[in-house]
Structures are given as structure tokens and as C-alpha cells.
Design an enzyme around this catalytic site. Structure first.
Site, PDB file in Angstrom:
ATOM      1  N   SER A 143      39.515  32.124  38.227  1.00 51.67           N
ATOM      2  CA  SER A 143      38.254  31.412  38.362  1.00 51.67           C
ATOM      3  C   SER A 143      38.406  30.245  39.341  1.00 51.67           C
ATOM      4  O   SER A 143      38.788  30.464  40.490  1.00 51.67           O
ATOM      5  CB  SER A 143      37.774  30.951  36.983  1.00 51.67           C
ATOM      6  OG  SER A 143      36.423  30.528  37.025  1.00 51.67           O
ATOM      7  N   ASP A 301      31.918  40.990  34.896  1.00 51.32           N
ATOM      8  CA  ASP A 301      31.990  39.586  35.307  1.00 51.32           C
ATOM      9  C   ASP A 301      30.724  39.250  36.082  1.00 51.32           C
ATOM     10  O   ASP A 301      30.531  39.713  37.213  1.00 51.32           O
ATOM     11  CB  ASP A 301      33.233  39.353  36.175  1.00 51.32           C
ATOM     12  CG  ASP A 301      33.467  37.875  36.495  1.00 51.32           C
ATOM     13  OD1 ASP A 301      32.520  37.087  36.379  1.00 51.32           O
ATOM     14  OD2 ASP A 301      34.597  37.528  36.877  1.00 51.32           O
ATOM     15  N   HIS A 330      34.064  37.772  32.623  1.00 48.58           N
ATOM     16  CA  HIS A 330      34.824  36.794  33.402  1.00 48.58           C
ATOM     17  C   HIS A 330      36.050  36.275  32.650  1.00 48.58           C
ATOM     18  O   HIS A 330      37.108  36.077  33.247  1.00 48.58           O
ATOM     19  CB  HIS A 330      33.910  35.626  33.773  1.00 48.58           C
ATOM     20  CG  HIS A 330      34.568  34.580  34.616  1.00 48.58           C
ATOM     21  ND1 HIS A 330      35.021  34.842  35.891  1.00 48.58           N
ATOM     22  CD2 HIS A 330      34.856  33.271  34.370  1.00 48.58           C
ATOM     23  CE1 HIS A 330      35.557  33.738  36.397  1.00 48.58           C
ATOM     24  NE2 HIS A 330      35.477  32.782  35.499  1.00 48.58           N
TER      25      HIS A 330
END
Length: 356
Positions: A143, A301, A330
Site C-alpha cells: 500500500s 482490491d 486490499h
């Protein structure tokens, strides 16, 4: 090797630092976690939005990536030295909105300047210089951490052998920026926000908690929510359903450990992420990467679609992409290590075999 004998945390003084914006931050400090003897090759771990430097943790307080970073694990902490920095702008000891502003003599609060992912990476590079570390085996993160990994590869292409970005694209999409806008608006709409100059006894807790709830909707998939909660009643006064109770809990938990100004700082840094900015586009920037690259995309995601990550991998001179099938969306990069951790172990052991 005994993990506890090689484990340390600390703080490094970087000194004055010029941001991309031209603003100068005075007396920048960076906190870190480090495991493993200095004689071993180092893997740098970059944390996500509300993460911290405690990726490994201890036996009594395991870190947020403890399942990946273990003795004889997917990243073998007996074989590799592992370093994690709390990012610039974070709220776990590195210089941020919580730090003292030498001009005002008070905390920066909302006066903390805007920063970028590149600023974060530049500070980490200076911190490694302080430690006399001139080369890395790998840089890995998911991320916001994956964004840092990509910038590491473009900014310092000769500094590492392997790059492993997970659940991150070469630029942040308008869709992700839109969700971040909801989160920022939730915070700034809190009656206690006070333009970012709130006090310890009047925190914008409701706004920060709501921002976290918005985030939690994007971190997990609809399938995972439906399978987990199944419309179960909560039996609590503030929530009719278990899913509501879960979101309330997640909001309260973040409020207890994170600062609203820091959250705003990091959201804005995330929004600015684009490896192609002032470099002729992201494809041209990707061509500058010299390290072996292993990318991961996680099904469902919403924020960082696997197909976009795969496009990035295709633009890098030497890269391979792995799609991970998961109901978690995610947040897959924090879970189910048994599904994908072996790819990381393999590329660290034999990086030149990335092409097949």
C-alpha cells in the site's frame, strides 16, 4: 540466531531536511526497528498508512508483519537483517505534526508542511547513511509502503537488488483520491478540529474514527464483509448489527493510537504519489528501475486493482507479477502469507530467476 539478542529499536537524528516543496524541516528525527547482525544482507520494510516501525515486534508484542518476518520464515530473520523506519509525517516518533516547531515553540499541528512519498524515501536514505549502510538486498512494502518501494527503485536504482511492492500502483487513482477526500472531510468536519489546532482534551475523535471506517470499507471486499457478518445482530446500544459494531471498534482503536493531523499528512502524501511526475510519465519512470521487481496484486482490491499493478510490472525492465486470489481485497498483503510468501522467499534467494 536468537531474535531477542539481535533486536533493537531507536531514533536517528538526520538534521535539517529540505522537502520537495522547498520547505525546510529542522532537526528531523527518524525512529526505527532493526533485527539481525550487521554482517547480514539487509531487507528494508516500508509500512502502510497507519503502520509503524514495529514490523517484527517481540515475543510479547508481535509486529504487524510478524507472520512474514520470522526465523526460517518467508523473510528469514536468521538470514537477513531487517530494518523498518517510521515514515516522515507518521506518529510513532519520526518528525511529524506532533513534533515541536522550532519557530513557534509549540507542536507543528496543522502547520506541518505537506510532504511526498519522495520526501519519505529521501529521509530513509539519509537514515541509512547515518548507519553506514550503502546497499540493500531488498525493499518491500504494501500500500503506502509499496509506493515507497517504487520510489526507492526510481530514485536510487543502484541501491538495492530486489524491489517488492505489494498492493500498490505507480500512481494513485482518482477513485482512491475520492475515498481519501471522504476521510479528510470527516476529520475536518469534526467540531473539535479547530483548523488542526485541537487540544489533547478536545480531539477530533469522531471525525478520525469516521475516517477510519471509510478506510475499512476499502481495505476489505464486500464478499469478506458478507461472509463474516451475515447480518448478525450486535446486541449493543450503539449498533444494531455486528458489522456496525465492528466499524465502530475499528474507529475507536485508531483514535486511541493515531493523530488526526498525521493522518491528514499521510493521506495527502498518498494522493501525490505518481512515479511519473516530472519524469515523463510513469512508464518512462519504470524504465529507470534497475532492480529485479516482484509485484503482487490482490483480487477484489478496490483501491489498487491487480490489473494496474500488472501493467506496471510489464513496464519494468526485469519484473514478474503475482496475482493473489483472496476474499480480503486490499488487506490481503497483511494476511494469508501461506498463499504468497513463498514467492518472496524465492526471489530473495534467487533473484535472477525472476523472469520465469
Amino acid at each position: 540466531m536468537n531474535l531477542q539478542q539481535s533486536y533493537q529499536t531507536g531514533k536517528l537524528l538526520i538534521g535539517d531536511f529540505e522537502l520537495e516543496s522547498g520547505d525546510i524541516l529542522s532537526n528531523v528525527e527518524v525512529t526505527y526497528e532493526r533485527s539481525g547482525p550487521a554482517s547480514r544482507e539487509m531487507v528494508l520494510v516500508c509500512h502502510a498508512l497507519t503502520g509503524d516501525q514495529f514490523a517484527i515486534g517481540t515475543d510479547t508484542a508481535p509486529g504487524w508483519w510478524n507472520g512474514l518476518l520470522q526465523p526460517e520464515g518467508y523473510i528469514d530473520t536468521d538470514r537477513y537483517q531487517v530494518m523498518t523506519f517510521n515514515v516522515l509525517g507518521g506518529c510513532n516518533g519520526t518528525t511529524s505534526a506532533l513534533s515541536m516547531n522550532p519557530v513557534s515553540g509549540d507542536r507543528y499541528a496543522a502547520a506541518f508542511p505537506e510532504i511526498t512519498i519522495r520526501d519519505m524515501v529521501s529521509v530513509q536514505r539519509l537514515a541509512l547513511e547515518k548507519l553506514e549502510i550503502s546497499h540493500l538486498k531488498a525493499v518491500i512494502g504494501g500500500s503506502l509502503g509499496g509506493m515507497q518501494v517504487m520510489e526507492w527503485g526510481v530514485m536510487y536504482p543502484d541501491f538495492m537488488d530486489v524491489l517488492i511492492p505489494l498492493a500498490a500502483t505507480p500512481f494513485v487513482s482518482d477513485y482512491a483520491i475520492a475515498y481519501n477526500h471522504l476521510a479528510k472531510t470527516a476529520i475536518t468536519s469534526d467540531p473539535n478540529w479547530n483548523d488542526g489546532y485541537y487540544t489533547a482534551d478536545r480531539l477530533p475523535a469522531a471525525g478520525l474514527g469516521l475516517a477510519r471506517m471509510v478506510g475499512m470499507l476499502t481495505y476489505r471486499s464486500d464478499h469478506q464483509y458478507n461472509e463474516r457478518f451475515r447480518r448478525a445482530a450486535s446486541g449493543k446500544d450503539d449498533a444494531a448489527y455486528e458489522v456496525e459494531s465492528y466499524l465502530n471498534y475499528q474507529g475507536e482503536k485508531l483514535v486511541a493510537r493515531f493523530d488526526a493531523n498525521c493522518y491528514m499528512t499521510l493521506l495527502q502524501a498518498m494522493n501525490s504519489h505518481d512515479i511519473g511526475r516530472e519524469r515523463g510519465g510513469w512508464q518512462a519512470a519504470a524504465q529507470k528501475i534497475k532492480a529485479i521487481v516482484l509485484t503482487f496484486g490482490f483480487s477484489r482490491d478496490l483501491l489498487f486493482p491487480p490489473e494496474e499493478i500488472k501493467r506496471f510490472a510489464a513496464a519494468v525492465p526485469s519484473a514478474r507479477h503475482v496475482d493473489v486470489d483472496t476474499i480480503y481485497g486490499h488487506d490481503g498483503f497483511l494476511l494469508e502469507f501461506e498463499k504468497w510468501g513463498h514467492h518472496i522467499r524465492d526471489v530473495l534467494e534467487q533473484p535472477m530467476k525472476i523472469s520465469y
